[in-house]
Every structure is written in C-alpha cells, then in structure tokens.
Design an enzyme around this catalytic site. Structure first.
Site, PDB file in Angstrom:
ATOM      1  CE  LYS A 112      -4.103  -2.201   0.953  1.00 20.00           C
ATOM      2  NZ  LYS A 112      -3.639  -3.576   0.909  1.00 20.00           N
TER       3      LYS A 112
HETATM    4  C1  LIG Z   1      -4.088  -4.787   0.327  1.00 19.08           C
HETATM    5  C2  LIG Z   1      -3.240  -5.985   0.256  1.00 19.08           C
HETATM    6  C3  LIG Z   1      -3.441  -6.993  -0.721  1.00 19.08           C
HETATM    7  C4  LIG Z   1      -4.583  -6.957  -1.703  1.00 19.08           C
HETATM    8  O1  LIG Z   1      -4.429  -5.949  -2.688  1.00 19.08           O
HETATM    9  P1  LIG Z   1      -5.684  -5.458  -3.533  1.00 19.08           P
HETATM   10  O2  LIG Z   1      -5.203  -4.300  -4.330  1.00 19.08           O
HETATM   11  O3  LIG Z   1      -6.727  -5.063  -2.524  1.00 19.08           O
HETATM   12  O4  LIG Z   1      -6.125  -6.597  -4.379  1.00 19.08           O
HETATM   13  C5  LIG Z   1      -2.559  -8.061  -0.754  1.00 19.08           C
HETATM   14  N1  LIG Z   1      -1.548  -8.163   0.137  1.00 19.08           N
HETATM   15  C6  LIG Z   1      -1.338  -7.223   1.084  1.00 19.08           C
HETATM   16  C7  LIG Z   1      -0.214  -7.411   2.038  1.00 19.08           C
HETATM   17  C8  LIG Z   1      -2.158  -6.099   1.173  1.00 19.08           C
HETATM   18  O5  LIG Z   1      -1.937  -5.179   2.136  1.00 19.08           O
END
Ligand SMILES: *Cc1c(COP(=O)(O)O)cnc(C)c1O
Length: 498
Positions: A112
């Site tokens: 993120k």
């Molecule tokens: C948010 C997240 C995901 C999923 O990503 P999306 O864009 O919501 O599909 C996968 N792994 C981690 C560690 C995340 O924080």
C-alpha cells in the site's frame, strides 16, 4: 492526447485527472476510468535504462495529463525517497524459478506504501489546480494496514490532515503500536469502542452528513478519502509492473518483446487491475494470475463468469485479502460491457440487491488473459516452507498465496513463461504466521519482538527500520471514543467548537 476520467455508471461529462483524484468516487457512485488507455510512449529497451522515479514520470504523465511536468516530477520526488529502504524502490528477486517483485520497502512494509506515499502529493497538487483553498481532511476507518500506510503518507504534508479510526480490540498488537506511535502534527488516531464495520459505517455517514460538511467548510476544511478506488492510487501502481519488465530486460533475463506472466495476491482487485492496465499499454504480458485465499470469490468469477458473494466470510492468515466484494472489479466489468454505463450499473445493482451477477461468455472474452486460482491455508504454508527450505528466501503469507497459485498453475499447464509474483508484504509484518510456516512450534513462549528476532535469525535478513522504530517510539495518540461520538471527536481534533 488529453486523458479524461469518466464514470463507470453514467454518461456524465468526463473530468480532468486532478478533479477525479480530489473527488475519489464519481458523484453517481461509479468509479472513474480513463477515456482511453494510453500506450507506452517510448520503447521498453529505452525505459529499461531509467531509475524508478524517471520511469514513474514516463508512465504517470500519460494518465495525469492536466499535471505539468514540474508538478508531477515534484510529487514523484517527494514520494519515492529515503522513506524506501532500497534504492531500487521495488527490487526484483529471482528465486526458485520465479521473480518476486518486492513492493514492501516503504514506510509500513506493505505494498500500500507504493501508492499511498504519492497520493497525498497528487491530492494537494490537485486541490491547488482546482482552486480548492480549504484544508483537506482525510477520514479513514482501518482494520489495521491501510490506516497506518495512509498516515505515513499524509504525515506532515502541508494542507492536509488525517484522522484514522480503528477498532480498539480488533487489530494486532504490532498494528496498534504502529498506529499510536505515528508522528506528524497533522495526524490523529482514535480507538473506537466497536468493530471495523461500525467504524467504517460511521465514517461513510460523516462523508455524507450535510450539516457536518457545512460546519467544517465554514472553518476552512473539506473531507476527502484515500480509498483504493481513487485514480491517484491506481495510476502509481501501474509503474512497478513496467519497472519489473524493464529490470528483466536490463538484467538479460528476457529478450525484447518476450512475454511474461504476472501473479498477484488479490483482495480488492486494485493491484492486479494496475497490471492489466500495464498490459493494455503495450507491456508484453501473456497471463495475469489472480490469486485468492480461501475467500475464493474471484477464482469462481474467472472460472465461471459468475460473481457470487453469498458465502461465509473466512478469516485466514492473509487478512488483507479476506474480502468478499472486490470494489475495483467494477472497472474490469465496465470494459467487458464494451464501456456501457447502463449495463455496469445494472450489474452493480444486482450485486447489492442479490449479492450476485453473471456475465455472458462474450463479455468474459474481453479479459481472457486472466486466470483465477486459490490456495488453502495448508497449501500456502507448505509453499512458503518449501521455498524457504529450497532457497532460504522467506516470503509473507499474502505473497505465499501468489506463490502457491503460481506453482499450481505451472504444474497444471506446463507454461514456462517467465513469471513475476507481486510480493505484497514483508514477512516481518506477519512474523507469527510466517514462523508457523517455516519453523512450526519454535516460537513458543516468545512475544512479538521475540518472534521478530527469531525471524531475523532464520531468514538471515536485517530487521526493517519500520519494526525497529516501533520498539522504542513514544506513544503519541491515546484517544478512545464511542462510535456515536465520532463526529464530535472529528470537530474536536480540528479545533472547531460547537
Ligand atoms: C491490500 C493488500 C493486498 C490486496 O491488494 P488489492 O489491491 O486489494 O487486491 C494483498 N496483500 C497485502 C499485504 C495487502 O496489504
């Protein structure tokens, strides 16, 4: 060519990128999509000589066409700096016959950070371009990860405030410590006496509350959201897929024009959608593997063409992927309808009324490059353990889902296309689960930091600064509130007396 942004749910007039970023969601409830997907403007062999920051400019300028060069370069420079603990920003690690694209070198050691470190700068620039003089107040309810990553991004960014609400007893101890030690004069953290849904519902209500919005406007503020559907999060995520390809070229792992596969552990469908956009821009990609945990709604969607969220919600060791409604999928459905907003809206209405909708076969043909797959807890753990035993490389439990789904796919199809696996979190962020996979029973009696120490020893890697930091960082936030008092708490934080 100017790229504008239109809603997936109506024929309303398209808006400039800066307006779409400031708005988040379209006024009709749809998601903003570009009026056209631009193609890469320079040959990949040339892009392969660029730094991450230079490449980010080359990709993002094609989408954010109302930003000046100076504006966009300034946003990129402020985002991708020493906050990242690797100069490559998103290094690619070759291991066990695949390439792991490490997206966890930012401030909160999960993927993120890749978008949330630049979103605040894109938003402040967008506000200026749209003559918005009020200070932006970001409200976020978090189940643990997003709130911290958003705060780390917005901390001390002039012209912004951020207020994060988390369920008092609903996050891990490490996650809570990460939040209450957050620095930045413009950050505020509130523990809520309720669960995540209570906090989320109350935040949504505040966004739509006319009286509250008028009160804060009169005091020079406006609300905004850092949600994963924001165009300002989607566009920066396209960059690292192009970068991965460029690194493979630069290292001579692939030939020019050679196709790759990309595997993405998926929840809200934001990360993998960015990979799809990269392909549409001309990146040579053969298959996109959408990897799910036991909440396999998307696997069934890609296999059968039916989206059906009517099933039990399962708690897994990849909690950031425990999700039954993947919001960003609406953008893919919109493309599959031939960009028909009426049809898209009808599907989304079916989803909210019945929890289910079915696409036709011809619609499914529009995204035939997707392969859906899922892994159980056991398959995930076994895959993490095997990779560790074979190579010494340790991956986290979200990346583990991508890893397991890729191995299943390769065994079943014999497809030998070079494959990039998005590595979405540092194993240190999920140390307990990771130890459960690579050294079951060995962490008995250890506390959270004891587990971190054990992981350091077993993985032979250095503890990330983000972890070291929370061992000693002073606690800066201690607010606790009842759900019904959240609006009052917001006013108090903003220094507005009633
Ligand atoms: C948010 C997240 C995901 C999923 O990503 P999306 O864009 O919501 O599909 C996968 N792994 C981690 C560690 C995340 O924080």
């Amino acid at each position: 060519m100017d790229i504008l942004y239109k809603s997936t749910r109506s024929d309303a007039k398209p808006v400039a990128a800066s307006a779409a970023i400031l708005q988040g969601l379209a006024p009709d409830g749809g998601l903003y999509v570009p009026t056209a997907i631009p193609t890469l403007a320079r040959p990949l062999a040339e892009l392969a000589t660029l730094s991450y920051q230079e490449l980010a400019y080359e990709v993002m300028r094609l989408y954010l066409t109302d930003f000046t060069e100076e504006e966009l370069r300034a946003c990129i420079e402020r985002a991708y700096d020493e906050k990242f603990d690797d100069p490559a920003i998103a290094p690619l690690v070759k291991c066990g016959g695949a390439y792991y694209l490490e997206l966890f070198h930012g401030a909160t050691i999960a993927f993120k950070d890749m978008a949330l470190s630049i979103l605040p700068h894109l938003m402040v620039t967008s506000a200026r371009k749209n003559r918005e003089e009020r200070e932006i107040v970001i409200l976020t309810a978090t189940s643990g990860d997003t709130g911290k990553a958003a705060m780390a991004g917005f901390a001390d960014v002039p012209g912004t405030r951020i207020i994060v609400f988390y369920p008092k007893d609903g996050v891990s101890r490490i996650q809570e410590r990460q939040m209450v030690t957050q620095r930045g004069e413009n950050t505020a953290v509130v523990a809520i006496l309720g669960n995540f849904d209570d906090a989320q519902t109350a935040v949504k209500k505040m966004f739509g509350d006319p009286a509250l919005n008028a009160t804060i406007a009169a005091n020079g503020f406006r609300f905004s959201s850092a949600n994963s559907i924001n165009v300002g999060r989607l566009v920066p995520q396209i960059v690292y897929y192009v970068y991965a390809y460029c690194q493979l070229l630069a290292k001579g792992e692939i030939a020019e024009e050679e196709e790759i596969n990309i595997t993405v552990p998926t929840g809200n469908f934001g990360n993998i959608l960015a990979a799809f956009y990269a392909k549409r821009m001309g990146l040579p990609v053969r298959r996109l593997l959408c990897a799910s945990n036991e909440n396999r709604v998307l696997t069934d969607f890609f296999n059968e063409g039916v989206y059906d969220k009517n099933r039990p919600f399962l708690l897994t060791s990849s909690p950031s992927m425990d999700i039954l409604v993947s919001s960003n999928l609406e953008r893919l459905v919109y493309l599959a309808t031939g960009e028909d907003p009426e049809m898209t809206r009808a599907f989304m209405q079916e989803l909210s009324a019945n929890g289910r909708y079915a696409l036709t076969d011809s619609m499914r043909a529009a995204f035939a490059e997707f392969v859906g797959g899922c892994a159980s807890e056991e398959e995930n753990f076994a895959g993490i353990r095997k990779l560790y035993e074979d190579t010494g490389y340790v991956i986290d439990t979200h990346t583990g889902i991508g890893n397991a789904v890729y191995r299943q796919y390769a065994a079943k199809t014999g497809d030998e296309t070079p494959t990039v696996i998005a590595s979405t979190a540092s194993p240190y962020k999920f140390a307990q689960a990771v130890l459960g996979a690579i050294a079951p029973g060995k962490d008995e009696g250890l506390d959270d930091f004891g587990r971190i120490d054990l992981l350091t020893k077993l993985a032979g890697t250095k503890e990330p600064a983000a972890v070291t930091d929370i061992r000693t960082a002073p606690i800066r936030h201690n607010r606790v509130a009842d759900v019904q008092d959240m609006p009052e708490t917001v006013l108090e934080i903003l220094g507005i007396s009633k």
